[in-house]
Design a protein around this motif. Structure first.
Motif, PDB file in Angstrom:
ATOM      1  N   SER A 181      38.652  42.119  42.897  1.00 54.23           N
ATOM      2  CA  SER A 181      39.478  41.441  41.895  1.00 54.23           C
ATOM      3  C   SER A 181      40.321  42.420  41.086  1.00 54.23           C
ATOM      4  O   SER A 181      41.410  42.075  40.618  1.00 54.23           O
ATOM      5  CB  SER A 181      38.583  40.613  40.954  1.00 54.23           C
ATOM      6  OG  SER A 181      37.627  41.448  40.313  1.00 54.23           O
ATOM      7  N   ASN A 182      39.834  43.651  40.927  1.00 51.43           N
ATOM      8  CA  ASN A 182      40.595  44.676  40.207  1.00 51.43           C
ATOM      9  C   ASN A 182      40.843  45.917  41.052  1.00 51.43           C
ATOM     10  O   ASN A 182      41.172  46.974  40.518  1.00 51.43           O
ATOM     11  CB  ASN A 182      39.856  45.076  38.922  1.00 51.43           C
ATOM     12  CG  ASN A 182      39.808  43.959  37.904  1.00 51.43           C
ATOM     13  OD1 ASN A 182      40.840  43.489  37.440  1.00 51.43           O
ATOM     14  ND2 ASN A 182      38.608  43.513  37.572  1.00 51.43           N
ATOM     15  N   GLY A 183      40.644  45.799  42.364  1.00 55.99           N
ATOM     16  CA  GLY A 183      40.852  46.948  43.234  1.00 55.99           C
ATOM     17  C   GLY A 183      39.622  47.816  43.405  1.00 55.99           C
ATOM     18  O   GLY A 183      39.726  48.979  43.793  1.00 55.99           O
ATOM     19  N   GLU A 184      38.434  47.254  43.171  1.00 60.24           N
ATOM     20  CA  GLU A 184      37.201  48.044  43.225  1.00 60.24           C
ATOM     21  C   GLU A 184      36.718  48.310  44.648  1.00 60.24           C
ATOM     22  O   GLU A 184      35.760  49.056  44.850  1.00 60.24           O
ATOM     23  CB  GLU A 184      36.071  47.345  42.466  1.00 60.24           C
ATOM     24  CG  GLU A 184      36.401  46.922  41.050  1.00 60.24           C
ATOM     25  CD  GLU A 184      36.840  45.458  40.971  1.00 60.24           C
ATOM     26  OE1 GLU A 184      37.487  44.969  41.938  1.00 60.24           O
ATOM     27  OE2 GLU A 184      36.541  44.805  39.962  1.00 60.24           O
ATOM     28  N   GLY A 185      37.370  47.698  45.646  1.00 58.82           N
ATOM     29  CA  GLY A 185      36.962  47.906  47.026  1.00 58.82           C
ATOM     30  C   GLY A 185      36.237  46.703  47.596  1.00 58.82           C
ATOM     31  O   GLY A 185      35.932  45.736  46.899  1.00 58.82           O
ATOM     32  N   LEU A 186      35.938  46.792  48.900  1.00 62.59           N
ATOM     33  CA  LEU A 186      35.333  45.653  49.593  1.00 62.59           C
ATOM     34  C   LEU A 186      33.871  45.438  49.228  1.00 62.59           C
ATOM     35  O   LEU A 186      33.378  44.318  49.250  1.00 62.59           O
ATOM     36  CB  LEU A 186      35.454  45.842  51.107  1.00 62.59           C
ATOM     37  CG  LEU A 186      36.744  45.331  51.755  1.00 62.59           C
ATOM     38  CD1 LEU A 186      36.729  45.597  53.250  1.00 62.59           C
ATOM     39  CD2 LEU A 186      36.928  43.840  51.500  1.00 62.59           C
ATOM     40  N   VAL A 187      33.160  46.526  48.904  1.00 63.44           N
ATOM     41  CA  VAL A 187      31.737  46.365  48.551  1.00 63.44           C
ATOM     42  C   VAL A 187      31.610  45.468  47.329  1.00 63.44           C
ATOM     43  O   VAL A 187      30.805  44.522  47.308  1.00 63.44           O
ATOM     44  CB  VAL A 187      31.077  47.732  48.312  1.00 63.44           C
ATOM     45  CG1 VAL A 187      29.687  47.558  47.694  1.00 63.44           C
ATOM     46  CG2 VAL A 187      30.956  48.508  49.624  1.00 63.44           C
ATOM     47  N   VAL A 188      32.415  45.724  46.309  1.00 67.53           N
ATOM     48  CA  VAL A 188      32.381  44.874  45.113  1.00 67.53           C
ATOM     49  C   VAL A 188      32.935  43.495  45.419  1.00 67.53           C
ATOM     50  O   VAL A 188      32.436  42.481  44.917  1.00 67.53           O
ATOM     51  CB  VAL A 188      33.154  45.552  43.966  1.00 67.53           C
ATOM     52  CG1 VAL A 188      33.336  44.589  42.792  1.00 67.53           C
ATOM     53  CG2 VAL A 188      32.431  46.806  43.497  1.00 67.53           C
ATOM     54  N   VAL A 220      49.577  43.265  41.907  1.00 69.37           N
ATOM     55  CA  VAL A 220      50.025  44.213  42.920  1.00 69.37           C
ATOM     56  C   VAL A 220      49.323  44.006  44.259  1.00 69.37           C
ATOM     57  O   VAL A 220      49.951  44.057  45.326  1.00 69.37           O
ATOM     58  CB  VAL A 220      49.863  45.668  42.414  1.00 69.37           C
ATOM     59  CG1 VAL A 220      48.400  46.053  42.241  1.00 69.37           C
ATOM     60  CG2 VAL A 220      50.574  46.637  43.340  1.00 69.37           C
ATOM     61  N   ALA A 221      48.020  43.738  44.240  1.00 74.75           N
ATOM     62  CA  ALA A 221      47.300  43.517  45.503  1.00 74.75           C
ATOM     63  C   ALA A 221      47.771  42.232  46.175  1.00 74.75           C
ATOM     64  O   ALA A 221      47.881  42.160  47.403  1.00 74.75           O
ATOM     65  CB  ALA A 221      45.794  43.471  45.253  1.00 74.75           C
ATOM     66  N   GLU A 222      48.055  41.220  45.381  1.00 80.93           N
ATOM     67  CA  GLU A 222      48.566  39.957  45.926  1.00 80.93           C
ATOM     68  C   GLU A 222      49.929  40.161  46.588  1.00 80.93           C
ATOM     69  O   GLU A 222      50.215  39.608  47.647  1.00 80.93           O
ATOM     70  CB  GLU A 222      48.660  38.927  44.803  1.00 80.93           C
ATOM     71  CG  GLU A 222      49.129  37.558  45.242  1.00 80.93           C
ATOM     72  CD  GLU A 222      49.233  36.578  44.087  1.00 80.93           C
ATOM     73  OE1 GLU A 222      50.063  35.650  44.174  1.00 80.93           O
ATOM     74  OE2 GLU A 222      48.498  36.756  43.098  1.00 80.93           O
ATOM     75  N   ARG A 223      50.776  40.971  45.959  1.00 80.97           N
ATOM     76  CA  ARG A 223      52.082  41.279  46.541  1.00 80.97           C
ATOM     77  C   ARG A 223      51.942  42.030  47.857  1.00 80.97           C
ATOM     78  O   ARG A 223      52.692  41.799  48.808  1.00 80.97           O
ATOM     79  CB  ARG A 223      52.905  42.096  45.549  1.00 80.97           C
ATOM     80  CG  ARG A 223      53.466  41.278  44.389  1.00 80.97           C
ATOM     81  CD  ARG A 223      53.831  42.131  43.192  1.00 80.97           C
ATOM     82  NE  ARG A 223      54.586  43.327  43.576  1.00 80.97           N
ATOM     83  CZ  ARG A 223      54.552  44.456  42.885  1.00 80.97           C
ATOM     84  NH1 ARG A 223      53.789  44.558  41.809  1.00 80.97           N
ATOM     85  NH2 ARG A 223      55.282  45.487  43.272  1.00 80.97           N
ATOM     86  N   LEU A 224      50.965  42.916  47.931  1.00 84.13           N
ATOM     87  CA  LEU A 224      50.723  43.645  49.180  1.00 84.13           C
ATOM     88  C   LEU A 224      50.291  42.687  50.286  1.00 84.13           C
ATOM     89  O   LEU A 224      50.763  42.789  51.429  1.00 84.13           O
ATOM     90  CB  LEU A 224      49.657  44.724  48.955  1.00 84.13           C
ATOM     91  CG  LEU A 224      49.292  45.562  50.181  1.00 84.13           C
ATOM     92  CD1 LEU A 224      50.500  46.309  50.724  1.00 84.13           C
ATOM     93  CD2 LEU A 224      48.167  46.532  49.839  1.00 84.13           C
TER      94      LEU A 224
END
Length: 392
Positions: A215-222, A292-296
């Motif tokens: 949700s905040n770019g913490e990675g797939l594990v989170v 930003v992640a949504e735009r990617l």
């Protein structure tokens, strides 16, 4: 030069000549004039004027008056800033503690070499990063590879390791969350279940997921809610976060263990204050970029939709990540298509065997938030023409 030195220089030159003749000679090159479809700067942070200004302001506000660390963290290089940044990283990645390393390579080397001990078993996915492989080679553990993302093969090897396990011996499983050469995801929930079933510890390299997932770019594990079921995660900051350095995150006992046994941490000069400030600023900048992640992901979807229309017969790896790989069997063919893209103004690189298995040569295309739909459409048009020449 002495006669013995001349002899060695001649031998080195012959090895380089052989590599050149085979078409595998590596050379440094710049591509500043090309449209970037190559770098790991998925979120555009490395070129962000706002992040650059944030880091510059942090440097101006820093009162340590030090440009260098002056020594290793265990000697003169330890600072209160390092402690503060590591606690901030632990909070961000939702774990107990963090330890910063000078690079992702250093982090993986240190983790893999010191954690599994003689008599332990280390099971690694066959496509893990070269840095994890190099670290595993330095370990005295019994190492076995399992087929890429193959849960049945891993289960069989875990069962075998359990049957031969002596008292006190440990089993470790090492994977990437997003694989750098295929761009596909590890089945992390299923891997965590298997590790718990066989009492093994899971190690996850989040290099290509950091900043991009969660949700905040913490990675797939989170993102999967597995942070309490993974012993160690490696987060690198030189890819999507656009700065430098890396951190291993996990329980406090792991941090203390690494401080005592990870040679790539113990015996290297610490990062300078500027790097710790840049790491902090990059994470603050990430949290300020809500979309930003949504735009990617929107860019990735557009690319894949265009590929389906323009290149229906082409072969791609299974990837929902920014790493999109077009399989073009044969080094010469892959090199030709890459050169055509470069001549058209796009920075696209060929990945050749033996870096990948023969017959799996490819173009590794990295997508970014700053790639426009027009640039993507033009690139796919160039690929369409180049592939037609290869296939005829």
């Amino acid at each position: 030069m002495s006669e013995s030195t001349n002899f060695i220089v001649k031998a080195l030159a012959e090895r380089l000549h052989d590599r050149q003749q085979s078409g595998l000679l590596r050379q440094l090159s710049t591509a500043d004039h090309l449209v970037d479809f190559c770098s790991n700067d998925y979120l555009g942070f490395a070129r962000s004027a706002k992040l650059k200004a944030r880091i510059q302001q942090a440097d101006l506000s820093d009162n340590t008056n030090r440009t260098g660390a002056t020594g290793s963290r265990l000697l003169a290089g330890q600072t209160e800033l390092a402690n503060q940044v590591e606690q901030q990283l632990a909070d961000f990645y939702q774990t107990e503690n963090a330890l910063v390393f000078n690079s992702g390579y250093d982090a993986n080397i240190g983790l893999m070499a010191c954690l599994p001990q003689a008599g332990d078993t280390l099971l690694t996915d066959e496509l893990i990063h070269a840095s994890m492989i190099d670290g595993a080679r330095l370990s005295y553990a019994n190492r076995q590879r399992f087929r890429h993302n193959d849960l049945d093969d891993l289960s069989a090897k875990l069962q075998q390791a359990n049957e031969s396990r002596q008292q006190g011996q440990q089993v470790f499983v090492a994977v990437e969350s997003i694989y750098s050469m295929d761009g596909d995801m590890a089945p992390l929930p299923e891997l965590a279940n298997l590790c718990e079933q066989y009492n093994a510890a899971l190690l996850v390299d989040e290099a290509h997921a950091t900043g991009v997932y969660g949700s905040n770019g913490e990675g797939l594990v989170v993102a999967y809610g597995l942070q309490d079921r993974v012993l160690a995660r490696v987060h690198t900051f030189g890819k999507a976060l656009g700065v430098h350095g890396a951190a291993i995150v996990g329980p406090t006992v792991l941090r203390n263990y690494l401080i005592n046994f990870a040679r790539s941490f113990i015996y290297t000069t610490a990062l300078p204050p500027h790097s710790f400030l840049a790491i902090r600023c990059a994470h603050e900048h990430l949290q300020a970029q809500a979309t930003v992640a949504e735009r990617l992901q929107k860019t990735i979807r557009h690319f894949q939709e265009r590929v389906l229309t323009a290149l229906p017969e082409s072969q791609w790896t299974t990837s929902q990540s920014p790493i999109q790989c077009l399989i073009i069997p044969g080094n010469d063919n892959a090199r030709y298509v890459a050169k055509e893209a470069q001549w058209a103004g796009f920075d696209v690189r060929a990945i050749l065997s033996p870096t990948v298995p023969a017959g799996q040569e490819r173009l590794r295309i990295c997508l970014h938030v700053f790639n426009t739909t027009s640039e993507i459409d033009q690139l796919i048009s160039v690929l369409q023409s180049a592939l037609a020449n290869v296939l005829t």
